[in-house]
Design an enzyme around this catalytic site. Structure first.
Site, PDB file in Angstrom:
ATOM      1  N   GLY A 239       0.756  -1.243   0.000  1.00 21.25           N
ATOM      2  CA  GLY A 239       0.000   0.000   0.000  1.00 21.25           C
ATOM      3  C   GLY A 239       0.782   1.285   0.000  1.00 21.25           C
ATOM      4  CE1 TYR A 318      -8.187   1.049  -9.489  1.00 22.69           C
ATOM      5  CE2 TYR A 318      -6.240   1.241 -10.879  1.00 22.69           C
ATOM      6  CZ  TYR A 318      -7.108   0.476 -10.133  1.00 22.69           C
ATOM      7  OH  TYR A 318      -6.881  -0.871 -10.038  1.00 22.69           O
ATOM      8  CB  CYS A 345     -15.447   2.551 -29.883  1.00 24.69           C
ATOM      9  SG  CYS A 345     -14.566   2.085 -31.367  1.00 24.69           S
TER      10      CYS A 345
HETATM   11  C1  PLP Z   1      -2.824  -5.316  -4.081  1.00 25.50           C
HETATM   12  C2  PLP Z   1      -2.359  -5.877  -2.800  1.00 25.50           C
HETATM   13  C3  PLP Z   1      -1.087  -5.566  -2.312  1.00 25.50           C
HETATM   14  C4  PLP Z   1      -0.146  -4.598  -2.993  1.00 25.50           C
HETATM   15  O1  PLP Z   1      -0.568  -3.289  -2.871  1.00 25.50           O
HETATM   16  P1  PLP Z   1       0.371  -2.091  -3.380  1.00 25.50           P
HETATM   17  O2  PLP Z   1      -0.430  -0.884  -3.152  1.00 25.50           O
HETATM   18  O3  PLP Z   1       0.666  -2.342  -4.808  1.00 25.50           O
HETATM   19  O4  PLP Z   1       1.599  -2.125  -2.541  1.00 25.50           O
HETATM   20  C5  PLP Z   1      -0.668  -6.186  -1.154  1.00 25.50           C
HETATM   21  N1  PLP Z   1      -1.473  -7.058  -0.491  1.00 25.50           N
HETATM   22  C6  PLP Z   1      -2.714  -7.372  -0.916  1.00 25.50           C
HETATM   23  C7  PLP Z   1      -3.540  -8.324  -0.157  1.00 25.50           C
HETATM   24  C8  PLP Z   1      -3.189  -6.794  -2.084  1.00 25.50           C
HETATM   25  O5  PLP Z   1      -4.434  -7.087  -2.514  1.00 25.50           O
END
Ligand code: PLP
Length: 429
Positions: A239, A318, A345
């Site tokens: 994240g 997004y 399209c």
């Molecule tokens: C998508 C995801 C990640 C990675 O998230 P990033 O924002 O790309 O770091 C990690 N763990 C889980 C469970 C995810 O679904």
């Protein structure tokens, strides 16, 4: 240092001119930099060098087997969300004991596959899933190592579609139900509890939500231990955001994130698991595309390029921002304003509106930056546009790591049912 940069007025990926790749492989094409993948991984891993930590790269961000092998060589594990991704990770040489399996909807077949491979841990998201996993494990004569993904109900993430840690999201065990879930897991003979897992969102640009989540989960770990459970790992997901080059908040560097995590988890005596995806892959790749036409409209000019939303979905899905630059460095005295669009399209097939950039013409090349994560991995063949190829650069060399299928390849997977082949106007494909 930037590995996609101008040298004598021409953009390179490391030491390879992008114009050369465009000429030899064709456009649109994703181009990745080995040095950037490696550097991002090292920055993250080195900041946890003094910690017991497993860095399980989130395969869904960029799942090409050559990318996975590049990271495996640095010691990366993998966070997979399907049996297909598990197969990729193993094929790329990531050891099973470094693989964690996430996702809300694992099938029996996928559980069987992962149990047979002896992966590190299943991140379980519901009691219904837990009970099925128990059955599959018992049938194999195994115990499935599990962590529950808990939902800490914190707000995080750069966009509603990538925010996952609120109670209205489908992810994880509701906070109020977590302890009961562990109690049930402890009673199942095919289940072995090993840890706790959270993942609160993506493109998170400040540390506060991480801090909130870690504090909540630390409290939970203490309560679980007091209730007699053995908790040896704490997975805090991925994240961490990356700079996309726009004016949005710039995320903290991995070193600050690491300092926070270490400060808050020092006394817990757990193995830390991380699942970074975007942070490793996002700025390791660009989408290289050719300008097809400049269309002078009534109140705006459209730059129609040969890449489209099927190749890079993020702007449509997004509202994501990507820096766009010409491959041949433009004249800053000759700026124009364009809506940059693809040939599909759909009005949603728009990469940006009203972007000022150096004047471009039909045949010029452009790059869309920060396209290494959630780019090629989300590509489709909508409009029967063959899947966009991928190229990996390493110093002065490059290799095609996913080839562009032909339209014949696409048609080969489709067929006419018997009742239609009887018509004489149906031709053999
Ligand atoms: C998508 C995801 C990640 C990675 O998230 P990033 O924002 O790309 O770091 C990690 N763990 C889980 C469970 C995810 O679904």
């Amino acid at each position: 240092m930037r590995h996609f940069d101008y040298n004598a007025g021409e953009m390179f990926a490391e030491e390879v001119p992008l114009a050369q790749i465009a000429a030899e492989v064709g456009t649109p094409v994703y181009v990745y930099s080995t040095a950037t993948f490696t550097r991002h991984y090292r920055v993250f891993a080195d900041s946890f060098a003094d910690t017991k930590a497993l860095i399980a790269y989130s395969v869904k961000a960029n799942s090409n087997i050559a990318v996975l092998a590049t990271l495996a060589a640095q010691g990366a594990g993998a966070d997979v969300v399907s049996g297909g991704e598990l197969k990729r990770a193993l094929a790329a040489g990531i050891p099973a004991e470094k693989i964690v399996f996430s996702g809300v909807g694992k099938t029996r077949r996928e559980m069987h596959q992962a149990l047979t491979a002896d992966i590190h841990v299943f991140n379980v998201e519901s009691l219904a899933e837990l009970r099925v996993l128990n059955e599959v494990a018992l049938a194999l004569g195994k115990m499935a190592p599990i962590a529950f993904r808990v939902n800490p109900d914190v707000t995080a993430g750069g966009h509603a579609k990538i925010s996952t840690g609120k109670k209205e999201n489908k992810f994880g065990i509701a906070w109020s139900q977590a302890e009961d879930a562990y109690a049930e897991a402890a009673r199942l003979p095919g289940i072995r509890i090993v840890g706790v897992d959270v993942h609160i969102g993506s493109q998170i640009s400040d540390l506060a939500p991480f801090e909130k989540a870690i504090l909540k989960v630390s409290g939970l770990i203490k309560r679980l231990r007091a209730a007699g459970h053995t908790i040896t790992s704490f997975d805090i997901g991925g994240g961490l955001g990356i700079p996309y080059g726009n004016n949005a908040a710039v995320p903290p560097p991995p070193s600050e994130y690491a300092a926070l995590v270490k400060r808050l988890t020092r006394d817990l005596d757990v193995e830390m698991i991380f699942e970074p995806g975007r942070m490793i892959a996002g700025n390791s790749g660009v989408l290289l595309s050719e300008v097809l036409y400049v269309k002078r409209g009534e109140d705006r000019d459209f730059l129609i390029i040969d890449a489209a939303m099927n190749d890079l979905l993020r702007p449509a899905l997004y509202d994501a921002y990507h820096d766009i630059e010409p491959v041949r460095q433009g004249d800053l005295d000759q700026m124009e304003t364009y809506d940059v669009v693809g040939p599909i399209c759909e009005s949603g097939d728009t990469f940006t509106k009203g972007r000022e950039m150096p004047k471009l013409e039909s045949g010029d090349l452009v790059v869309l930056h920060s396209a290494g994560a959630y780019g090629a991995a989300q590509a489709s063949q909508y409009n029967t546009r063959p899947l966009v190829p991928e190229v990996l650069v390493n110093g002065a060399e490059y290799a095609v790591i996913r080839s562009r299928p032909t339209v014949e390849d696409i048609l080969k997977t489709e067929s006419f049912p018997d009742w239609l082949t009887k018509h004489e106007n149906v031709t053999d494909i």
